[in-house]
Design a protein around this motif. Structure first.
Motif, PDB file in Angstrom:
ATOM      1  N   GLN A 181      11.058  -9.776  31.086  1.00 29.68           N
ATOM      2  CA  GLN A 181      10.563  -8.865  30.051  1.00 29.68           C
ATOM      3  C   GLN A 181      10.241  -7.495  30.621  1.00 29.68           C
ATOM      4  OE1 GLN A 181       7.766 -10.603  27.365  1.00 29.68           O
ATOM      5  NE2 GLN A 181       7.231  -8.676  26.366  1.00 29.68           N
ATOM      6  N   ALA A 204       7.977  -6.587  18.958  1.00 32.94           N
ATOM      7  CA  ALA A 204       8.797  -7.714  19.419  1.00 32.94           C
ATOM      8  C   ALA A 204       9.025  -8.646  18.230  1.00 32.94           C
ATOM      9  CB  ALA A 204       8.135  -8.456  20.575  1.00 32.94           C
ATOM     10  N   SER A 208       8.764 -15.176  19.254  1.00 32.25           N
ATOM     11  CA  SER A 208       9.330 -15.045  20.600  1.00 32.25           C
ATOM     12  C   SER A 208       8.235 -15.158  21.654  1.00 32.25           C
ATOM     13  CB  SER A 208      10.048 -13.696  20.748  1.00 32.25           C
ATOM     14  OG  SER A 208       9.116 -12.627  20.676  1.00 32.25           O
ATOM     15  N   SER A 210       8.092 -13.028  23.849  1.00 31.24           N
ATOM     16  CA  SER A 210       7.798 -11.613  24.089  1.00 31.24           C
ATOM     17  C   SER A 210       6.561 -11.158  23.334  1.00 31.24           C
ATOM     18  CB  SER A 210       8.998 -10.748  23.681  1.00 31.24           C
ATOM     19  OG  SER A 210      10.157 -11.129  24.364  1.00 31.24           O
ATOM     20  N   ASN A 213       3.570 -12.424  25.102  1.00 29.52           N
ATOM     21  CA  ASN A 213       3.325 -11.744  26.375  1.00 29.52           C
ATOM     22  C   ASN A 213       2.706 -10.370  26.153  1.00 29.52           C
ATOM     23  OD1 ASN A 213       4.414 -13.908  27.784  1.00 29.52           O
ATOM     24  ND2 ASN A 213       6.470 -13.017  27.868  1.00 29.52           N
ATOM     25  N   TRP A 229      15.492  -8.020  16.312  1.00 27.77           N
ATOM     26  CA  TRP A 229      15.357  -6.951  17.300  1.00 27.77           C
ATOM     27  C   TRP A 229      15.815  -5.595  16.787  1.00 27.77           C
ATOM     28  CZ3 TRP A 229      11.973  -8.148  20.516  1.00 27.77           C
ATOM     29  CH2 TRP A 229      11.833  -9.475  20.958  1.00 27.77           C
ATOM     30  N   SER A 245       9.178  -4.309  23.527  1.00 29.98           N
ATOM     31  CA  SER A 245       9.124  -5.067  24.778  1.00 29.98           C
ATOM     32  C   SER A 245       9.659  -6.473  24.569  1.00 29.98           C
ATOM     33  CB  SER A 245       7.695  -5.129  25.319  1.00 29.98           C
ATOM     34  OG  SER A 245       7.674  -5.817  26.570  1.00 29.98           O
ATOM     35  N   THR A 246      10.698  -6.782  25.326  1.00 27.22           N
ATOM     36  CA  THR A 246      11.277  -8.115  25.336  1.00 27.22           C
ATOM     37  C   THR A 246      12.125  -8.255  26.591  1.00 27.22           C
ATOM     38  OG1 THR A 246      12.499  -9.749  24.041  1.00 27.22           O
ATOM     39  CG2 THR A 246      13.318  -7.489  23.963  1.00 27.22           C
ATOM     40  N   ASP A 247      13.003  -9.241  26.599  1.00 25.58           N
ATOM     41  CA  ASP A 247      13.838  -9.479  27.764  1.00 25.58           C
ATOM     42  C   ASP A 247      14.728  -8.268  28.035  1.00 25.58           C
ATOM     43  OD1 ASP A 247      12.680 -11.923  27.369  1.00 25.58           O
ATOM     44  OD2 ASP A 247      14.516 -12.912  26.716  1.00 25.58           O
ATOM     45  N   THR A 269       7.806 -10.712  33.612  1.00 21.79           N
ATOM     46  CA  THR A 269       7.916 -12.143  33.373  1.00 21.79           C
ATOM     47  C   THR A 269       9.286 -12.605  33.865  1.00 21.79           C
ATOM     48  OG1 THR A 269       8.972 -11.993  31.195  1.00 21.79           O
ATOM     49  CG2 THR A 269       6.553 -11.943  31.230  1.00 21.79           C
ATOM     50  N   GLU A 271      12.300 -15.152  32.420  1.00 23.29           N
ATOM     51  CA  GLU A 271      12.697 -15.813  31.185  1.00 23.29           C
ATOM     52  C   GLU A 271      13.993 -16.595  31.393  1.00 23.29           C
ATOM     53  OE1 GLU A 271      10.591 -15.490  28.684  1.00 23.29           O
ATOM     54  OE2 GLU A 271       9.379 -13.899  29.602  1.00 23.29           O
TER      55      GLU A 271
END
Length: 326
Positions: A181, A204, A208, A210, A213, A229, A245-247, A269, A271
């Motif tokens: 992330q 996010a 998820s 995300s 997190n 997304w 904010s995500t992968d 993180t 994932e």
């Protein structure tokens, strides 16, 4: 968000990209916080989005060992999940249509495309000898576990992180991709990572890892949850959030759609992605793991990475190794 609006946004972004200035930027078209929110947006996200305690004694990467050899296409063993899928004549796969490069609807062809889509096709090919014997059912981060548990789909291939909490609800294949992330912001924002987002709205997808997190981060950003997304990208473009904010794998796809944005900061993180399958269908889990073993070793994984994901790294990585619990 209306699917036609999403497609129109993607097409508009592509057209504007063709008219970009020499520095690769696009006109700043942010319309301000007064714009309507995407359908289903939660601003702020419920406090329950914080991550619950993880189950103990779990290695989320460890799946069920595949058979020594896979049955031939159209020769699935009788009496199990695979035989039922073969009798139906198609594999039903839950996928995303809003993650550019992983699972997205190509605006030129209208077809679902991407790395995850091609992984699902490999499973269909192994069962039927024909990768096109597959029916896609679009799911979101919030609906995909229920889709698996209720039998609406045979499996979900949708940038889905394996963790101990989810293992209590569904089973997973072995790991087929590893992400981390990070943060997407406007170029020139001065934000270099999550630490610069204290008290700021960060978007996010609902359901998820995300969103959880974000809620749990020490900087105390304000999580905003949406269905998909592309909704996050639109909210960033409209100035309704300060960041997404995500992968990093998903963020790279969003950044490719809007050159005024950039991915910043180190991954905070890890994932590991797995294919989700009903816990009762262990035979399908083992079969899928056999398919993934072939994908790793016969060059298919590398080919798919080079087709879809070279923007993530200038060097093609090796596929993540499989780990088994038995």
């Amino acid at each position: 968000m209306n699917k036609r609006l999403v497609l129109g946004t993607l097409l508009l972004t592509a057209v504007l990209a063709g008219c970009a200035t020499g520095d690769g930027g696009l006109p700043d078209v942010r319309v301000g916080a007064g714009a309507p929110l995407p359908v289903g947006a939660q601003d702020p996200a419920p406090s329950a989005s914080a991550a619950p305690g993880a189950a103990q004694n779990c290695d989320p990467r460890a799946s069920l060992r595949p058979p020594a050899s896979l049955p031939a296409a159209n020769g699935m063993p009788s009496g199990g999940t695979l035989a039922a899928i073969q009798a139906r004549g198609k594999l039903i796969a839950g996928v995303d249509q809003n993650s550019y490069r992983f699972g997205f609807r190509d605006p030129l062809t209208g077809e679902l495309s991407g790395f995850d889509i091609d992984i699902a096709k490999q499973v269909a090919k192994a069962i039927f000898g024909d990768e096109n014997k597959i029916q896609y059912k679009t799911v979101t981060s919030a609906t995909r576990i229920d889709a698996v548990r209720n039998g609406e789909v045979d499996l979900v291939v949708e940038t889905m992180t394996m963790n101990c909490e989810r293992w209590q609800q569904v089973s997973f294949s072995s790991e087929y991709f590893t992400a981390g992330q990070r943060v997407l912001v406007h170029r020139g924002s001065g934000i270099t990572g999550m630490d610069g987002l204290a008290g700021k709205k960060v978007c996010a997808a609902a359901g998820s890892t995300s969103i959880r997190n974000i809620a749990a981060h020490a900087a105390r950003p304000v999580p905003v949850a949406v269905a998909g997304w592309t909704d996050c990208l639109v909210m960033l473009q409209q100035g309704q959030v300060e960041a997404v904010s995500t992968d990093d794998s998903i963020l790279a796809g969003l950044a490719a759609q809007d050159p005024n944005t950039e991915v910043v900061g180190d991954a905070f993180t890890v994932e590991p992605y797995g294919i989700a399958i009903r816990k009762e269908n262990a035979d399908l889990v083992r079969f899928v793991n056999g398919v993934l073993e072939n994908v790793r070793t016969d060059g298919t994984w590398t080919r798919l990475y080079r087709t879809w994901l070279t923007a993530l790294s200038t060097d093609t990585p090796t596929p993540p190794p499989a780990k088994y619990q038995d």
